[in-house]
Design an enzyme around this catalytic site. Sequence first.
Site, PDB file in Angstrom:
ATOM      1  N   SER A   1     -19.356 -29.502 -25.887  1.00 22.77           N
ATOM      2  CA  SER A   1     -19.846 -30.565 -24.970  1.00 22.77           C
ATOM      3  C   SER A   1     -19.734 -30.212 -23.488  1.00 22.77           C
ATOM      4  O   SER A   1     -18.506 -30.401 -22.961  1.00 22.77           O
ATOM      5  CB  SER A   1     -19.515 -32.090 -25.536  1.00 22.77           C
TER       6      SER A   1
ATOM      7  N   HIS B   1     -25.403 -30.321 -24.549  1.00 26.16           N
ATOM      8  CA  HIS B   1     -25.790 -29.182 -25.335  1.00 26.16           C
ATOM      9  C   HIS B   1     -27.119 -28.663 -24.939  1.00 26.16           C
ATOM     10  O   HIS B   1     -28.338 -29.252 -25.490  1.00 26.16           O
ATOM     11  CB  HIS B   1     -25.694 -29.535 -26.768  1.00 26.16           C
TER      12      HIS B   1
ATOM     13  N   HIS C   1     -23.884 -30.483 -34.991  1.00 23.10           N
ATOM     14  CA  HIS C   1     -22.743 -31.345 -35.532  1.00 23.10           C
ATOM     15  C   HIS C   1     -23.224 -31.910 -36.740  1.00 23.10           C
ATOM     16  O   HIS C   1     -24.387 -32.404 -36.773  1.00 23.10           O
ATOM     17  CB  HIS C   1     -22.315 -32.467 -34.515  1.00 23.10           C
TER      18      HIS C   1
ATOM     19  N   TYR D   1     -22.508 -34.688 -37.432  1.00 27.40           N
ATOM     20  CA  TYR D   1     -22.935 -36.308 -37.232  1.00 27.40           C
ATOM     21  C   TYR D   1     -23.840 -36.602 -36.664  1.00 27.40           C
ATOM     22  O   TYR D   1     -24.693 -37.747 -36.691  1.00 27.40           O
ATOM     23  CB  TYR D   1     -21.790 -37.031 -36.372  1.00 27.40           C
ATOM     24  N   GLU D   2     -24.904 -35.410 -36.561  1.00 26.78           N
ATOM     25  CA  GLU D   2     -26.083 -35.616 -35.909  1.00 26.78           C
ATOM     26  C   GLU D   2     -27.216 -35.471 -37.354  1.00 26.78           C
ATOM     27  O   GLU D   2     -28.264 -35.626 -37.037  1.00 26.78           O
ATOM     28  CB  GLU D   2     -26.763 -34.472 -35.306  1.00 26.78           C
TER      29      GLU D   2
ATOM     30  N   ALA E   1     -15.017 -30.019 -26.581  1.00 28.34           N
ATOM     31  CA  ALA E   1     -14.555 -31.164 -25.581  1.00 28.34           C
ATOM     32  C   ALA E   1     -13.664 -31.891 -26.945  1.00 28.34           C
ATOM     33  O   ALA E   1     -13.906 -32.199 -28.032  1.00 28.34           O
ATOM     34  CB  ALA E   1     -15.652 -31.955 -25.532  1.00 28.34           C
TER      35      ALA E   1
ATOM     36  N   MET F   1     -14.804 -33.419 -32.985  1.00 27.57           N
ATOM     37  CA  MET F   1     -15.661 -33.761 -34.080  1.00 27.57           C
ATOM     38  C   MET F   1     -16.437 -32.342 -34.460  1.00 27.57           C
ATOM     39  O   MET F   1     -17.673 -32.301 -34.822  1.00 27.57           O
ATOM     40  CB  MET F   1     -16.726 -34.681 -33.557  1.00 27.57           C
ATOM     41  N   SER F   2     -15.925 -31.168 -34.343  1.00 21.11           N
ATOM     42  CA  SER F   2     -16.494 -29.720 -34.306  1.00 21.11           C
ATOM     43  C   SER F   2     -15.439 -28.799 -34.833  1.00 21.11           C
ATOM     44  O   SER F   2     -14.449 -29.176 -35.207  1.00 21.11           O
ATOM     45  CB  SER F   2     -17.135 -29.426 -33.152  1.00 21.11           C
TER      46      SER F   2
ATOM     47  N   ASN G   1     -10.261 -36.542 -22.308  1.00 22.20           N
ATOM     48  CA  ASN G   1      -9.833 -37.899 -22.428  1.00 22.20           C
ATOM     49  C   ASN G   1      -8.490 -37.842 -22.990  1.00 22.20           C
ATOM     50  O   ASN G   1      -8.308 -37.113 -23.909  1.00 22.20           O
ATOM     51  CB  ASN G   1     -10.586 -38.893 -22.765  1.00 22.20           C
TER      52      ASN G   1
ATOM     53  N   HIS H   1     -19.516 -40.499 -23.990  1.00 25.30           N
ATOM     54  CA  HIS H   1     -19.814 -39.210 -24.323  1.00 25.30           C
ATOM     55  C   HIS H   1     -20.198 -38.678 -22.842  1.00 25.30           C
ATOM     56  O   HIS H   1     -19.775 -37.503 -22.567  1.00 25.30           O
ATOM     57  CB  HIS H   1     -21.054 -39.122 -24.972  1.00 25.30           C
TER      58      HIS H   1
END
Length: 264
Positions: free
Chosen positions: A28, A58, A82, A84-85, A112, A203-204, A227, A240
């Site tokens: 990301s 992306h 991902h 989650y998509e 990220a 998340m990846s 972060n 995001h």
Amino acid sequence: MPRTALPSVLAPHVERLGGIDYVVVLGSGLKALEQLDEAVDVRYADIEGWSGATVAGHAGVLTLGRLAGSSSRVMVARGRHHVYEGHGVDEATRIARLAADLGVRGLILTNAAGGLVGSWTPGDLMLLSDHINLTGLPACQPHEVPWHRQVYDPGLRVRFLAAALRAGIPLHEGVYVGLLGPSYETEAEIRFLQAVGGQAVGMSTVLESVAAAVRGVPVAGISCITNIAVRPEDLAGTSHQEVVDVAGAASRRLDGLLHLVMED
Ligand code: HPA
């Protein structure tokens, strides 16, 4: 040259370069390797069987070319799919499996991530020494289960650390925890992730790295800490867009590291 048939949109470009040495996946907001020689862009959506990238930050483009000033041939995946998509594990690991089909010298996965170490700063880079897969998903088939447990290639790790030293680029090393997302973590989850030994959370990466490693591809992972997930003020405010903005600002250092590692 490729071990199995490549998508027909990609095959002529790979052939023109005479093969691919490295595949780099950019997470990301991460922008790097934008000045390749003999570069050609192929949109994910134009590759048969692939879907376009959808998350902000992306691009959903593969760039194939030569690293300027080096003989290395590189394929840069600008964005990933991902789970989650709504994508399945097959889609999420597609680029890793493509790297295996290409017989590359290395797959470099960037992402990220939230930092779990309070003394770190947004924009810091972390080399993955290992990961914890908390997605609950299998990254390989039962017959592919590896006999060893080292996912991240020690040789590539040493090259990243040496390159960082040479260029004066600060580089942490640590354990990345992979979750499904897409929500960021609760305070209790952050405490749990720290307790189990994580230094970064995202998340990846965990599914892709295993899918490549079981196919014999040397894998490296780099997190851009966008972060600090342990600070209450960061927990409240992480969006995001903030992740994408910090990743963009850290991209120059990431670009420098990638050049140094792949030009060898
Ligand atoms: N948590 C999970 N994924 C992330 C974060 C985070 O704090 N930051 C960037 N990706």
